[in-house]
Write a protein that holds these residues in place. Sequence first.
Motif, PDB file in Angstrom:
ATOM      1  N   ILE A   1       0.809  -1.116   0.139  1.00 45.24           N
ATOM      2  CA  ILE A   1       0.232  -0.052   0.170  1.00 45.24           C
ATOM      3  C   ILE A   1       0.844   1.326  -0.018  1.00 45.24           C
ATOM      4  O   ILE A   1       2.007   1.327   0.780  1.00 45.24           O
ATOM      5  CB  ILE A   1      -1.129  -0.054   1.237  1.00 45.24           C
ATOM      6  N   GLU A   2       0.379   2.223  -0.630  1.00 48.42           N
ATOM      7  CA  GLU A   2       1.064   3.692  -0.842  1.00 48.42           C
ATOM      8  C   GLU A   2       0.256   4.518  -0.251  1.00 48.42           C
ATOM      9  O   GLU A   2      -1.036   4.682  -0.747  1.00 48.42           O
ATOM     10  CB  GLU A   2       1.549   3.882  -2.084  1.00 48.42           C
ATOM     11  N   TRP A   3       0.544   5.246   0.814  1.00 43.97           N
ATOM     12  CA  TRP A   3      -0.454   6.288   1.751  1.00 43.97           C
ATOM     13  C   TRP A   3       0.268   7.689   1.496  1.00 43.97           C
ATOM     14  O   TRP A   3       1.382   7.738   1.881  1.00 43.97           O
ATOM     15  CB  TRP A   3      -0.437   5.912   3.076  1.00 43.97           C
ATOM     16  N   LYS A   4      -0.487   8.526   1.055  1.00 43.63           N
ATOM     17  CA  LYS A   4      -0.171  10.019   0.837  1.00 43.63           C
ATOM     18  C   LYS A   4      -0.885  10.922   1.520  1.00 43.63           C
ATOM     19  O   LYS A   4      -2.038  10.887   1.694  1.00 43.63           O
ATOM     20  CB  LYS A   4       0.083  10.460  -0.701  1.00 43.63           C
ATOM     21  N   LYS A   5      -0.347  11.959   2.243  1.00 46.53           N
ATOM     22  CA  LYS A   5      -0.959  12.894   2.972  1.00 46.53           C
ATOM     23  C   LYS A   5      -0.953  14.170   2.255  1.00 46.53           C
ATOM     24  O   LYS A   5      -0.014  14.350   1.462  1.00 46.53           O
ATOM     25  CB  LYS A   5      -0.331  12.977   4.322  1.00 46.53           C
TER      26      LYS A   5
ATOM     27  N   LEU B   1       1.627  15.603   9.071  1.00 46.38           N
ATOM     28  CA  LEU B   1       2.447  14.207   8.719  1.00 46.38           C
ATOM     29  C   LEU B   1       2.763  13.789   7.533  1.00 46.38           C
ATOM     30  O   LEU B   1       3.289  12.748   7.175  1.00 46.38           O
ATOM     31  CB  LEU B   1       1.096  13.063   9.081  1.00 46.38           C
ATOM     32  N   ALA B   2       2.943  14.918   6.365  1.00 48.48           N
ATOM     33  CA  ALA B   2       3.263  14.622   5.069  1.00 48.48           C
ATOM     34  C   ALA B   2       4.815  14.619   5.030  1.00 48.48           C
ATOM     35  O   ALA B   2       5.337  14.458   3.818  1.00 48.48           O
ATOM     36  CB  ALA B   2       2.644  15.752   4.126  1.00 48.48           C
ATOM     37  N   ASP B   3       5.682  14.967   6.224  1.00 42.25           N
ATOM     38  CA  ASP B   3       7.150  14.818   5.851  1.00 42.25           C
ATOM     39  C   ASP B   3       7.617  13.440   5.554  1.00 42.25           C
ATOM     40  O   ASP B   3       8.693  13.346   5.232  1.00 42.25           O
ATOM     41  CB  ASP B   3       7.602  15.325   7.132  1.00 42.25           C
ATOM     42  N   GLY B   4       6.657  12.394   5.957  1.00 39.41           N
ATOM     43  CA  GLY B   4       7.262  11.217   5.187  1.00 39.41           C
ATOM     44  C   GLY B   4       6.695  10.683   3.907  1.00 39.41           C
ATOM     45  O   GLY B   4       6.749   9.352   3.786  1.00 39.41           O
TER      46      GLY B   4
ATOM     47  N   ALA C   1       5.192   1.201   7.900  1.00 45.84           N
ATOM     48  CA  ALA C   1       5.397   2.726   7.557  1.00 45.84           C
ATOM     49  C   ALA C   1       4.099   3.520   7.959  1.00 45.84           C
ATOM     50  O   ALA C   1       4.291   4.575   8.549  1.00 45.84           O
ATOM     51  CB  ALA C   1       5.925   2.755   6.261  1.00 45.84           C
ATOM     52  N   ILE C   2       3.018   3.119   7.636  1.00 44.70           N
ATOM     53  CA  ILE C   2       1.705   3.989   8.043  1.00 44.70           C
ATOM     54  C   ILE C   2       1.413   3.749   9.512  1.00 44.70           C
ATOM     55  O   ILE C   2       1.236   4.849   9.976  1.00 44.70           O
ATOM     56  CB  ILE C   2       0.618   3.258   7.097  1.00 44.70           C
ATOM     57  N   LEU C   3       1.577   2.561  10.152  1.00 44.98           N
ATOM     58  CA  LEU C   3       1.438   2.746  11.528  1.00 44.98           C
ATOM     59  C   LEU C   3       2.343   3.628  12.068  1.00 44.98           C
ATOM     60  O   LEU C   3       2.029   4.533  12.891  1.00 44.98           O
ATOM     61  CB  LEU C   3       1.739   1.359  11.988  1.00 44.98           C
ATOM     62  N   LYS C   4       3.576   3.754  11.902  1.00 44.50           N
ATOM     63  CA  LYS C   4       4.603   4.575  12.849  1.00 44.50           C
ATOM     64  C   LYS C   4       4.699   5.932  12.039  1.00 44.50           C
ATOM     65  O   LYS C   4       4.740   6.644  12.746  1.00 44.50           O
ATOM     66  CB  LYS C   4       6.195   3.735  12.198  1.00 44.50           C
ATOM     67  N   GLY C   5       4.360   6.164  10.753  1.00 44.42           N
ATOM     68  CA  GLY C   5       4.567   7.543  10.510  1.00 44.42           C
ATOM     69  C   GLY C   5       2.918   8.500  10.418  1.00 44.42           C
ATOM     70  O   GLY C   5       3.222   9.590  10.256  1.00 44.42           O
ATOM     71  N   VAL C   6       2.066   7.492  10.517  1.00 49.08           N
ATOM     72  CA  VAL C   6       0.759   8.348  10.467  1.00 49.08           C
ATOM     73  C   VAL C   6      -0.173   7.935  11.956  1.00 49.08           C
ATOM     74  O   VAL C   6      -0.079   8.797  12.725  1.00 49.08           O
ATOM     75  CB  VAL C   6      -0.209   7.874   9.397  1.00 49.08           C
TER      76      VAL C   6
ATOM     77  N   LEU D   1      -0.515  10.326  15.322  1.00 47.08           N
ATOM     78  CA  LEU D   1      -1.847  10.930  15.569  1.00 47.08           C
ATOM     79  C   LEU D   1      -2.109  11.047  16.973  1.00 47.08           C
ATOM     80  O   LEU D   1      -2.726  12.043  17.382  1.00 47.08           O
ATOM     81  CB  LEU D   1      -2.705  10.318  14.870  1.00 47.08           C
ATOM     82  N   ARG D   2      -1.478  10.106  17.740  1.00 46.66           N
ATOM     83  CA  ARG D   2      -1.880  10.132  19.240  1.00 46.66           C
ATOM     84  C   ARG D   2      -1.192  11.317  19.850  1.00 46.66           C
ATOM     85  O   ARG D   2      -1.296  11.543  20.979  1.00 46.66           O
ATOM     86  CB  ARG D   2      -1.329   8.643  19.772  1.00 46.66           C
TER      87      ARG D   2
END
Length: 47
Positions: A12-16, A22-25, A33-38, A42-43
């Motif tokens: 999967i590719e996730w773009k903000k 959160l778009a820095d990654g 990567a989505i778990l760690k970066g997004v 968020l918490r």
Amino acid sequence: MPTVLGLMHPKIEWKKAENNSLADGNPYFGPDAILKGVFARLRTLHV
């Protein structure tokens, strides 16, 4: 969270949005990567 991540395709590719804090990654590749970066970040955001 494991259920949500388990439903994602391994590639999967996730773009903000570019103006999102959160778009820095961008882009995030794969569920881990989505778990760690997004989701994990968020918490820590203040509403």
